[in-house]
Design an enzyme around this catalytic site. Structure first.
Site, short mmCIF file in Angstrom:
data_model
loop_
_atom_site.label_atom_id
_atom_site.label_comp_id
_atom_site.label_asym_id
_atom_site.label_seq_id
_atom_site.Cartn_x
_atom_site.Cartn_y
_atom_site.Cartn_z
N ASP A 87 0.86 -1.19 0.00
CA ASP A 87 0.00 0.00 0.00
C ASP A 87 0.89 1.23 0.00
O ASP A 87 2.01 1.21 0.54
CB ASP A 87 -0.91 0.02 1.23
CG ASP A 87 -2.14 0.91 1.04
OD1 ASP A 87 -1.97 2.09 0.69
OD2 ASP A 87 -3.27 0.42 1.23
N ASP A 103 4.24 1.55 -4.25
CA ASP A 103 3.30 1.54 -5.37
C ASP A 103 3.55 0.28 -6.20
O ASP A 103 4.59 0.16 -6.85
CB ASP A 103 3.52 2.80 -6.22
CG ASP A 103 2.54 2.91 -7.39
OD1 ASP A 103 1.77 1.96 -7.62
OD2 ASP A 103 2.57 3.95 -8.07
N LYS A 168 -12.33 -4.46 -5.92
CA LYS A 168 -13.44 -3.53 -5.74
C LYS A 168 -13.46 -2.50 -6.86
O LYS A 168 -12.43 -2.09 -7.37
CB LYS A 168 -13.30 -2.80 -4.40
CG LYS A 168 -14.40 -1.76 -4.16
CD LYS A 168 -14.46 -1.34 -2.71
CE LYS A 168 -13.29 -0.51 -2.26
NZ LYS A 168 -13.39 -0.12 -0.83
#
Length: 218
Positions: A87, A103, A168
């Site tokens: 993260d 990243d 998501k």
């Protein structure tokens, strides 16, 4: 929580959101069970419904902070599993989880993930990433699709044959096209709306089962 608009008046949604949050049964249950956020219950429903987990597997959690999905993985997979989390934001350490602050779409972050894997094939790629919301629906939708595409691209490069994927995104412009894109890489693709997702939320999860080796990106 008080939020001022340009006229200097307080918005009601600050107090309303806080009231909803503290009375949310998933928030209360997360606190009771020691989960770092209520998002844990979204993953729990996905893994039960789509049979995503088995002991000893290798999983990469993209956008892992604050770490509730990692908690579920650690709880369900056992000590022989390899869990890699990455993260941009910091995340408190967790036994059994290799966390990388970076990243994953950049060369440096990707190299760190590869080093943490130590050659292990990836069985499952997960992403619960959300954009920083601007309040402009079209812009937020585009950012959500962009994050899901980054996760899918990572999966298409690194999953083992037969591996699974879940990400998501927001329901809206581009979400159907994303589902169709995912279908080119997996034998089966499902769209899920976990019960722990708030009714007003546009978030959905696209689950890909059975990565097609022939579709792997070079």
């Amino acid at each position: 929580m008080s939020v001022l608009n340009k006229s200097g008046k307080k918005h009601r949604f600050g107090k309303a959101w806080m009231h909803e949050h503290v009375n949310d049964p998933y928030v209360k249950e997360a606190q009771r069970r020691g989960f770092r956020s209520r998002a844990a219950f979204k993953l729990l429903e996905l893994v039960e419904r789509d049979r995503l987990l088995r002991p000893g597997m290798t999983v990469v959690d993209l956008g892992s902070a604050p770490g509730s999905w990692c908690q579920v993985l650690r709880e369900r997979l056992g000590g022989q599993a390899k869990i890699i989390a990455i993260d941009l934001l910091p995340m408190d350490g967790m036994n059994g989880v290799d966390f990388i602050q970076g990243d994953f779409s950049a060369a440096e972050g990707l190299q760190a993930v590869r080093e943490a894997l130590q050659g292990a094939p990836i069985d499952l790629v997960l992403s619960d990433m959300s954009p920083n919301l601007s309040g402009v629906e079209a812009a937020d939708q585009a950012r959500s699709i962009g994050l899901a595409e980054l996760a899918l691209d990572f999966a298409a490069h690194h999953l083992r044959a037969g591996g699974d994927f879940a990400t998501k995104l927001f329901q809206g412009a581009g979400s159907d096209a994303f589902r169709q894109q995912a279908a080119t890489y997996f034998d089966k693709v499902y769209v899920r709306k976990p019960k722990a997702s708030r009714d007003r939320s546009r978030e959905i999860y696209v689950v890909g089962k059975g990565f097609k080796e022939t579709s792997r990106l070079s």
